[in-house]
Write a protein that holds these residues in place. Structure first.
Motif, mmCIF file in Angstrom:
data_model
loop_
_atom_site.group_PDB
_atom_site.id
_atom_site.type_symbol
_atom_site.label_atom_id
_atom_site.label_comp_id
_atom_site.label_asym_id
_atom_site.label_seq_id
_atom_site.Cartn_x
_atom_site.Cartn_y
_atom_site.Cartn_z
ATOM 1 N N ASN A 52 16.930 -8.654 -12.464
ATOM 2 C CA ASN A 52 18.054 -9.184 -11.686
ATOM 3 C C ASN A 52 18.837 -10.207 -12.499
ATOM 4 O O ASN A 52 19.133 -11.315 -12.051
ATOM 5 N N HIS B 284 21.372 -5.685 -4.733
ATOM 6 C CA HIS B 284 20.121 -6.433 -4.662
ATOM 7 C C HIS B 284 19.163 -5.701 -3.730
ATOM 8 O O HIS B 284 19.560 -5.236 -2.658
ATOM 9 N N LEU B 285 17.899 -5.601 -4.129
ATOM 10 C CA LEU B 285 16.873 -4.990 -3.292
ATOM 11 C C LEU B 285 16.149 -6.083 -2.517
ATOM 12 O O LEU B 285 15.554 -6.989 -3.098
ATOM 13 N N GLU B 286 16.234 -5.991 -1.195
ATOM 14 C CA GLU B 286 15.561 -6.946 -0.315
ATOM 15 C C GLU B 286 14.625 -6.167 0.600
ATOM 16 O O GLU B 286 15.059 -5.490 1.527
ATOM 17 N N ILE B 287 13.339 -6.276 0.315
ATOM 18 C CA ILE B 287 12.279 -5.526 1.009
ATOM 19 C C ILE B 287 12.596 -4.029 0.901
ATOM 20 O O ILE B 287 12.521 -3.451 -0.169
ATOM 21 N N ASP B 288 13.014 -3.378 1.985
ATOM 22 C CA ASP B 288 13.292 -1.943 1.928
ATOM 23 C C ASP B 288 14.776 -1.619 1.920
ATOM 24 O O ASP B 288 15.155 -0.445 1.913
ATOM 25 N N ASN B 289 15.619 -2.630 1.935
ATOM 26 C CA ASN B 289 17.052 -2.392 2.020
ATOM 27 C C ASN B 289 17.780 -2.968 0.814
ATOM 28 O O ASN B 289 17.337 -3.941 0.207
ATOM 29 N N TYR B 290 18.912 -2.349 0.492
ATOM 30 C CA TYR B 290 19.775 -2.841 -0.572
ATOM 31 C C TYR B 290 20.938 -3.615 0.041
ATOM 32 O O TYR B 290 21.503 -3.211 1.055
ATOM 33 N N THR B 291 21.270 -4.735 -0.575
ATOM 34 C CA THR B 291 22.478 -5.460 -0.213
ATOM 35 C C THR B 291 23.433 -5.405 -1.396
ATOM 36 O O THR B 291 23.007 -5.340 -2.559
#
Length: 299
Positions: free
Chosen positions: A73, A261-268
């Motif tokens: 990142n 950005h990967l946050e747990i199982d979701n992308y932002t």
């Protein structure tokens, strides 16, 4: 190199003053000869060149793009530019009378000893275009028709036993969730852009992405998104024919350099650079076929 070719993007780890105002038209990547030799020994060798047209000039990267950047990142290659593959040239002489000339030949040697950081060289590209078999008259046309250049894919530069990776065009992403997040972010930016200008926007997806109306005006919008440079995009035959239809008013809205950005199982997602083409109709010289429908013979 493979990822850069797949996503039509390249980058360097350090800014050099001359990059800030440079407008290069071509780039070459080279393999096959060790650079840590004196110039006189270097010019006796041959090399494999990957010739690219530069389609987006140097810019400051805002989004992680290469796999090592995304893993950490962090932006490790802040100097970014867009590249379009033109041709692979094998057994290219590095001598003064070769298609590179002595100055460009030596620039490749020096670059190879400096972590591959590129050097800018003022040279006539015609000998390279001729060696690649690309029928272009650079001095008169100052352009290379994409449909007359052979091009090459990441598959062609992989080691013989390398694992096969998905192939695709600019900005290709194998993770479907990530790809969907990038597409949705680009579409959201397009919707916001048109709504700010007073358009009523309907999301369609097919046969085109956005249907925009403002009074009696109508616009149909194709939207593309990528974490890389705005170099080229993949189009279906239906998208090409739709944009070329004189009854349609079509825009192309491209968002590049998108942060993911990967946050747990979701992308932002966030950010992005916009390239907006109004009244867009793709010209034949700017298209290169990636696949063909083959009609089988009668049984």
């Amino acid at each position: 190199m493979q990822y850069g070719i797949e996503t039509r993007s390249w980058g360097f780890p350090l800014w050099k003053p001359e990059y800030r105002f440079a407008r290069p038209r071509f780039a070459v990547l080279a393999t096959g000869a060790g650079p840590r030799v004196q110039l006189d020994a270097w010019t006796t060798k041959t090399i494999t060149l990957y010739l690219f047209e530069v389609r987006e000039n140097f810019y400051e990267a805002r989004a992680p793009h290469w796999p090592d950047e995304e893993a950490e990142n962090a932006i490790k290659y802040p100097v970014r530019f867009g590249i379009e593959p033109l041709a692979v040239l094998k057994d290219v002489s590095l001598a003064e009378d070769g298609p590179l000339g002595l100055t460009a030949s030596d620039a490749i040697r020096v670059s190879g000893t400096q972590r591959g950081i590129g050097l800018l060289v003022d040279m006539d590209p015609q000998p390279l275009l001729d060696a690649a078999g690309i029928p272009a008259n650079w001095s008169q046309e100052q352009t290379v028709p994409l449909n007359r250049a052979p091009g090459f894919t990441a598959e062609q530069v992989k080691p013989p036993k390398a694992a096969k990776a998905p192939s695709g065009g600019a900005g290709f992403v194998s993770d479907p969730k990530k790809r969907k997040a990038i597409e949705l972010h680009a579409e959201d930016m397009a919707v916001a852009h048109y709504e700010r200008q007073g358009w009523a926007v309907e999301r369609l997806g097919k046969p085109y992405d956005l249907h925009c109306t403002r009074g009696r005006e109508e616009r149909r919008v194709e939207v593309k998104g990528t974490t890389g440079a705005a170099t080229s995009v993949d189009l279906t035959i239906n998208e090409v024919e739709h944009a070329r239809d004189p009854q349609n008013t079509v825009d192309l809205f491209v968002v590049s350099d998108i942060k993911v950005h990967l946050e747990i199982d979701n992308y932002t997602t966030s950010g992005g650079r916009i390239l907006h083409l109004h009244d867009w109709a793709p010209a034949e010289e700017d298209l290169r076929p990636r696949s063909f429908e083959y009609r089988l013979p009668f049984a």
